[in-house]
Scaffold this active site. Structure first.
Site, PDB file in Angstrom:
ATOM      1  N   CYS A  88     -64.773  20.068  70.363  1.00 20.23           N
ATOM      2  CA  CYS A  88     -64.189  18.841  70.914  1.00 20.23           C
ATOM      3  C   CYS A  88     -64.253  17.700  69.912  1.00 20.23           C
ATOM      4  O   CYS A  88     -65.198  17.621  69.118  1.00 20.23           O
ATOM      5  CB  CYS A  88     -64.947  18.397  72.145  1.00 20.23           C
ATOM      6  SG  CYS A  88     -64.801  19.497  73.521  1.00 20.23           S
ATOM      7  N   ARG A  95     -60.942  21.012  63.929  1.00 23.54           N
ATOM      8  CA  ARG A  95     -62.195  21.448  64.545  1.00 23.54           C
ATOM      9  C   ARG A  95     -61.966  22.549  65.569  1.00 23.54           C
ATOM     10  O   ARG A  95     -62.917  23.199  65.991  1.00 23.54           O
ATOM     11  CB  ARG A  95     -62.881  20.260  65.220  1.00 23.54           C
ATOM     12  CG  ARG A  95     -63.310  19.179  64.249  1.00 23.54           C
ATOM     13  CD  ARG A  95     -63.679  17.920  64.972  1.00 23.54           C
ATOM     14  NE  ARG A  95     -64.864  18.088  65.780  1.00 23.54           N
ATOM     15  CZ  ARG A  95     -66.091  17.754  65.382  1.00 23.54           C
ATOM     16  NH1 ARG A  95     -66.281  17.251  64.193  1.00 23.54           N
ATOM     17  NH2 ARG A  95     -67.113  17.927  66.170  1.00 23.54           N
ATOM     18  N   TRP A 128     -62.320  21.601  73.571  1.00 25.77           N
ATOM     19  CA  TRP A 128     -62.553  23.032  73.403  1.00 25.77           C
ATOM     20  C   TRP A 128     -63.390  23.429  74.611  1.00 25.77           C
ATOM     21  O   TRP A 128     -64.575  23.116  74.679  1.00 25.77           O
ATOM     22  CB  TRP A 128     -63.300  23.282  72.084  1.00 25.77           C
ATOM     23  CG  TRP A 128     -63.419  24.714  71.688  1.00 25.77           C
ATOM     24  CD1 TRP A 128     -62.522  25.450  70.966  1.00 25.77           C
ATOM     25  CD2 TRP A 128     -64.528  25.591  71.939  1.00 25.77           C
ATOM     26  NE1 TRP A 128     -62.987  26.723  70.772  1.00 25.77           N
ATOM     27  CE2 TRP A 128     -64.212  26.838  71.361  1.00 25.77           C
ATOM     28  CE3 TRP A 128     -65.736  25.452  72.605  1.00 25.77           C
ATOM     29  CZ2 TRP A 128     -65.081  27.936  71.423  1.00 25.77           C
ATOM     30  CZ3 TRP A 128     -66.602  26.537  72.670  1.00 25.77           C
ATOM     31  CH2 TRP A 128     -66.262  27.768  72.080  1.00 25.77           C
ATOM     32  N   ASN A 168     -67.991  14.992  74.528  1.00 30.79           N
ATOM     33  CA  ASN A 168     -68.280  16.212  73.758  1.00 30.79           C
ATOM     34  C   ASN A 168     -69.656  16.693  74.190  1.00 30.79           C
ATOM     35  O   ASN A 168     -70.575  15.880  74.302  1.00 30.79           O
ATOM     36  CB  ASN A 168     -68.367  15.926  72.256  1.00 30.79           C
ATOM     37  CG  ASN A 168     -67.018  15.673  71.642  1.00 30.79           C
ATOM     38  OD1 ASN A 168     -66.004  15.742  72.322  1.00 30.79           O
ATOM     39  ND2 ASN A 168     -67.013  15.365  70.352  1.00 30.79           N
ATOM     40  N   GLY A 169     -69.818  18.003  74.359  1.00 28.77           N
ATOM     41  CA  GLY A 169     -71.134  18.549  74.675  1.00 28.77           C
ATOM     42  C   GLY A 169     -71.162  19.219  76.028  1.00 28.77           C
ATOM     43  O   GLY A 169     -70.111  19.556  76.603  1.00 28.77           O
ATOM     44  N   GLU A 208     -69.722  38.971  54.594  1.00 33.22           N
ATOM     45  CA  GLU A 208     -68.848  37.786  54.621  1.00 33.22           C
ATOM     46  C   GLU A 208     -67.369  38.208  54.558  1.00 33.22           C
ATOM     47  O   GLU A 208     -66.520  37.628  55.236  1.00 33.22           O
ATOM     48  CB  GLU A 208     -69.219  36.846  53.462  1.00 33.22           C
ATOM     49  CG  GLU A 208     -68.299  35.676  53.213  1.00 33.22           C
ATOM     50  CD  GLU A 208     -68.206  34.678  54.363  1.00 33.22           C
ATOM     51  OE1 GLU A 208     -68.891  34.851  55.382  1.00 33.22           O
ATOM     52  OE2 GLU A 208     -67.400  33.743  54.236  1.00 33.22           O
ATOM     53  N   LYS A 219     -64.660  37.223  57.359  1.00 31.69           N
ATOM     54  CA  LYS A 219     -63.418  36.494  57.058  1.00 31.69           C
ATOM     55  C   LYS A 219     -62.218  37.250  57.628  1.00 31.69           C
ATOM     56  O   LYS A 219     -61.321  36.657  58.212  1.00 31.69           O
ATOM     57  CB  LYS A 219     -63.221  36.338  55.540  1.00 31.69           C
ATOM     58  CG  LYS A 219     -64.081  35.316  54.861  1.00 31.69           C
ATOM     59  CD  LYS A 219     -63.660  33.876  55.042  1.00 31.69           C
ATOM     60  CE  LYS A 219     -64.401  33.246  56.185  1.00 31.69           C
ATOM     61  NZ  LYS A 219     -65.745  32.840  56.047  1.00 31.69           N
ATOM     62  N   GLU A 270     -62.144  36.922  61.432  1.00 38.68           N
ATOM     63  CA  GLU A 270     -61.866  35.564  61.903  1.00 38.68           C
ATOM     64  C   GLU A 270     -60.382  35.228  61.879  1.00 38.68           C
ATOM     65  O   GLU A 270     -59.879  34.630  62.819  1.00 38.68           O
ATOM     66  CB  GLU A 270     -62.580  34.527  61.011  1.00 38.68           C
ATOM     67  CG  GLU A 270     -64.058  34.400  61.256  1.00 38.68           C
ATOM     68  CD  GLU A 270     -64.689  33.364  60.323  1.00 38.68           C
ATOM     69  OE1 GLU A 270     -65.431  32.509  60.806  1.00 38.68           O
ATOM     70  OE2 GLU A 270     -64.444  33.421  59.094  1.00 38.68           O
ATOM     71  N   HIS A 317     -76.065  56.843  57.386  1.00 41.46           N
ATOM     72  CA  HIS A 317     -76.935  56.800  58.570  1.00 41.46           C
ATOM     73  C   HIS A 317     -76.157  56.457  59.835  1.00 41.46           C
ATOM     74  O   HIS A 317     -76.765  56.117  60.843  1.00 41.46           O
ATOM     75  CB  HIS A 317     -78.063  55.781  58.351  1.00 41.46           C
ATOM     76  CG  HIS A 317     -78.965  56.151  57.213  1.00 41.46           C
ATOM     77  ND1 HIS A 317     -79.858  57.190  57.277  1.00 41.46           N
ATOM     78  CD2 HIS A 317     -79.066  55.652  55.953  1.00 41.46           C
ATOM     79  CE1 HIS A 317     -80.495  57.296  56.118  1.00 41.46           C
ATOM     80  NE2 HIS A 317     -80.011  56.371  55.287  1.00 41.46           N
ATOM     81  N   LYS A 362     -64.260  24.728  64.398  1.00 43.43           N
ATOM     82  CA  LYS A 362     -64.862  24.487  63.084  1.00 43.43           C
ATOM     83  C   LYS A 362     -66.327  24.088  63.186  1.00 43.43           C
ATOM     84  O   LYS A 362     -67.193  24.734  62.628  1.00 43.43           O
ATOM     85  CB  LYS A 362     -64.058  23.394  62.360  1.00 43.43           C
ATOM     86  CG  LYS A 362     -64.566  23.052  60.967  1.00 43.43           C
ATOM     87  CD  LYS A 362     -64.339  24.193  60.006  1.00 43.43           C
ATOM     88  CE  LYS A 362     -64.865  23.934  58.623  1.00 43.43           C
ATOM     89  NZ  LYS A 362     -65.006  25.184  57.863  1.00 43.43           N
TER      90      LYS A 362
HETATM   91  N1  HGA Z   1     -68.137  20.496  78.458  1.00 38.24           N
HETATM   92  C1  HGA Z   1     -66.924  19.785  78.228  1.00 38.24           C
HETATM   93  C2  HGA Z   1     -66.762  19.441  76.734  1.00 38.24           C
HETATM   94  C3  HGA Z   1     -66.781  20.677  75.886  1.00 38.24           C
HETATM   95  C4  HGA Z   1     -67.057  20.453  74.398  1.00 38.24           C
HETATM   96  O1  HGA Z   1     -67.728  19.531  73.955  1.00 38.24           O
HETATM   97  N2  HGA Z   1     -66.594  21.398  73.529  1.00 38.24           N
HETATM   98  O2  HGA Z   1     -66.858  21.300  72.148  1.00 38.24           O
HETATM   99  C5  HGA Z   1     -65.723  20.563  78.744  1.00 38.24           C
HETATM  100  O3  HGA Z   1     -65.792  21.770  78.942  1.00 38.24           O
HETATM  101  O4  HGA Z   1     -64.695  19.923  78.977  1.00 38.24           O
END
Ligand code: HGA
Length: 610
Positions: A2, A27, A74, A99-100, A483, A487, A490, A506, A605
């Site tokens: 986010c 990000r 996100w 965010n969080g 790595e 890559k 990803e 093995h 990111k």
């Molecule tokens: N928990 C919140 C924000 C998610 C977040 O910070 N993502 O990096 C949500 O789900 O909207």
């Protein structure tokens, strides 16, 4: 993950918010939105998908205002839907971005329901909007309502809030997620990442854990966790605008792969400027912290973890110290036996990787105070929480798949190994000069490896239709095999696994058939003959081999064995040179498969949630 941007100004902030959100796109996100206060009302536009779609909707609505907040989400709690996208609004009055993760969101939701609040989303975030609204109803200012609210939250947050009843104020808070304030002339900004506001200002204040702040056009007031007003240092950001632009490249990942000779040279220059392998390179307390180190514990995630795995070989061989390397999210839940003489090294490109940050807190809680962070973003959370720091000078890394951050981390870790070896009397002056010389020549060798791009691109055509791939290496090149596999996974979505070549028999050898391409990193080192035997084991089962070997190795191509020759063997720094062709292979395979190289599905990111 986010991203947050907010602005209060005497001009229209909507273009600033949209530009900021575009700069945060790297990000990784799944939806975007902005909210503004205009003519005594809160107006909002949200869309799933790209910022450009949200921008078009905002333009169509003719959104314009002097106060606003924006977000790229996100999803962690609740699906990717418009109603879950931020900003969230409470009672049509205040809007908030977050965010969080709010860990006690369920209990707060119940409480707020009992108070009469209805919920429009499944997010943890919406409870915060309603809580602030609830506190405001007690007649307090927006800032006081925010300060009362954060005391009721458990978890991690960066928050930015606006309220139509207070059109001259933007308030913000941080705990566990990065947040900074940008200081302009008659205008001020808030952002989760300096890149979001760098086109408007370079003067920034990094908020500390538990801080809240109030922004008006004319000033900024910051308060600590006990609500006492505090002064926080003003920094001038050095992030270059050029590093945030694509220039002549097709993708940021391609640009960043090609920037590696410069990024490595800049990182080496920092070491040379400090007079070589001198403890002072890591900070003013380094002599005391490093003097009696008895062992090293490296903590990291993803690509940084592989840098740590490579460094273990160097730290053991050069410094003669026992070295353990752990995945940060695992370490923090183990019953670790703390050792006060152990140096705890955390590695993170962004310096804000939550798992690594939490692992560092846990390591410290076990009485381990010797802490060192290797990080690409100055002033980020990890260096600030560590006694010592060595900054890599890769410049902003935008592509989700890390490239130049990885190779510069390896340079920094090698420097740490030699410095520890020197402090322990194991590296004499002549060896130090040899190691410095090797570092000086490294950018040139990396450039030679980059020149292999056309050959690697031809191999990528063969990889594109495959579903699986194996990557093999030995010694310091085993983490490079890991790595290379990461890559490829990803960005091309091909299932790939990295193995120590000796481990093949093995188990994984059972997977080998004509459909399983096997990449081998086979430098001209002491293990070459062993690797050759491992290659024979694969060939005998019909496996097609793709071997990266040094120009001076005795290895040659044969039926079913393709060979690309990297530069002449560079000795101990060889894993750094061999990282280049595996990056190029992943990049060109992804191109051939038509995937979104810079924004691979489901990935972000800076991983700022657990
Ligand atoms: N928990 C919140 C924000 C998610 C977040 O910070 N993502 O990096 C949500 O789900 O909207």
């Amino acid at each position: 993950m986010c991203g947050i941007v907010g602005a209060i100004a005497q001009r229209d902030v909507v273009p600033l918010l949209v530009d900021g959100l575009k700069r945060l796109e790297y990000r990784g996100y799944d939806s975007a939105g902005i909210a503004v206060v205009v003519a005594d009302s809160v107006r909002r536009v949200r869309r799933t998908g790209r910022v450009a779609e949200m921008e078009a909707a905002a333009l169509a609505e003719g959104l314009g205002a002097n106060l606003g907040i924006g977000h790229t989400r996100w999803a962690t709690h609740g699906g990717v839907t418009e109603s879950n996208a931020h900003p969230h609004i409470s009672d049509g009055e205040l809007a908030l971005v977050h965010n969080g993760i709010i860990e006690n969101h369920e209990a707060q939701r119940e409480r707020l329901r009992a108070l009469g609040y209805a919920f429009e989303s499944q997010t943890d975030t919406e409870v915060v909007a309603h809580l602030i609204h609830h506190h405001r109803k007690q007649g307090v200012s927006l800032l006081a309502a925010l300060q009362a609210t954060v005391k009721e939250l458990h978890g991690a947050y960066a928050l930015a809030v606006i309220d139509k009843r207070d059109p001259a104020t933007l308030v913000t808070a941080r705990m566990g997620c990065p947040l900074l304030i940008g200081l302009g002339e008659g205008e001020n900004f808030v952002a989760s990442d300096v890149s979001a506001i760098v086109s408007a200002t370079r003067r920034v204040i990094f908020l500390e854990e538990g801080d809240t702040a109030e922004l008006t056009c004319d000033g900024v007031r910051v308060f600590d966790a006990s609500d006492a007003q505090v002064m926080r240092e003003v920094h001038v950001s050095e992030v270059s605008l050029a590093s945030l632009e694509l220039g002549p490249y097709r993708h940021f990942m391609q640009k960043e792969i090609h920037e590696q000779p410069r990024a490595i040279a800049d990182t080496v220059e920092g070491i040379l400027d400090a007079g070589g392998f001198d403890a002072a390179l890591f900070g003013k307390d380094a002599d005391a912290v490093l003097a009696d180190v008895a062992s090293v514990q490296i903590l990291a995630c993803g690509t940084s973890y592989y840098a740590g795995l490579t460094a273990r070989y160097w730290i053991e061989a050069i410094a003669g110290l026992p070295c353990a390397v752990d995945i940060a999210s695992e370490y923090r839940y183990r019953s670790v036996v703390g050792n006060p003489k152990q140096l705890v090294v955390t590695i993170s490109q962004s310096g804000e990787t939550l798992d690594t940050m939490e692992a560092l807190k846990y390591a410290k809680a076990q009485g381990q105070d010797k802490t060192l962070s290797i990080c690409n973003v100055p002033e980020s959370a990890l260096p600030r929480a560590s006694k010592l720091v060595l900054h890599t000078r890769a410049g902003a890394e935008i592509g989700v798949a890390s490239t130049k951050a990885f190779t510069t981390q390896l340079v920094a870790l090698f420097t740490l190994a030699v410095t520890l070896g020197k402090l322990r009397g194991r590296v004499d002056t002549a060896q130090q000069a040899d190691f410095l010389n090797a570092l000086r020549h490294l950018p040139g060798s990396v450039q030679h490896a980059l020149n292999l791009e056309p050959q690697v691109a031809l191999w990528a055509e063969k990889f594109a239709p495959r579903q699986h791939a194996l990557f093999l290496g030995r010694g310091t090149h085993y983490p490079i095999a890991l790595e290379g596999a990461l890559k490829l996974k990803e960005i091309s979505y091909i299932h790939a696994e990295g193995y120590p070549a000796g481990e093949l028999k093995h188990g994984p050898l059972a997977l080998v058939d004509t459909q399983m391409p096997v990449v081998v990193i086979a430098p001209n080192d002491a293990l070459l003959e062993k690797v050759k035997s491992n290659i024979q084991e694969v060939r005998a089962r019909g496996g097609e081999m793709f071997v990266f070997t040094d120009a001076d190795s005795s290895f040659s191509a044969s039926e079913g064995v393709h060979v690309i020759r990297t530069p002449r063997h560079v000795g101990i720094l060889s894993p750094i040179v061999h990282a280049i062709p595996v990056q190029l292979l992943a990049y060109h395979t992804a191109l051939a498969r038509g995937t979104d190289v810079d924004k691979p599905r489901n990935l972000a990111k800076s991983v700022t949630v657990e």
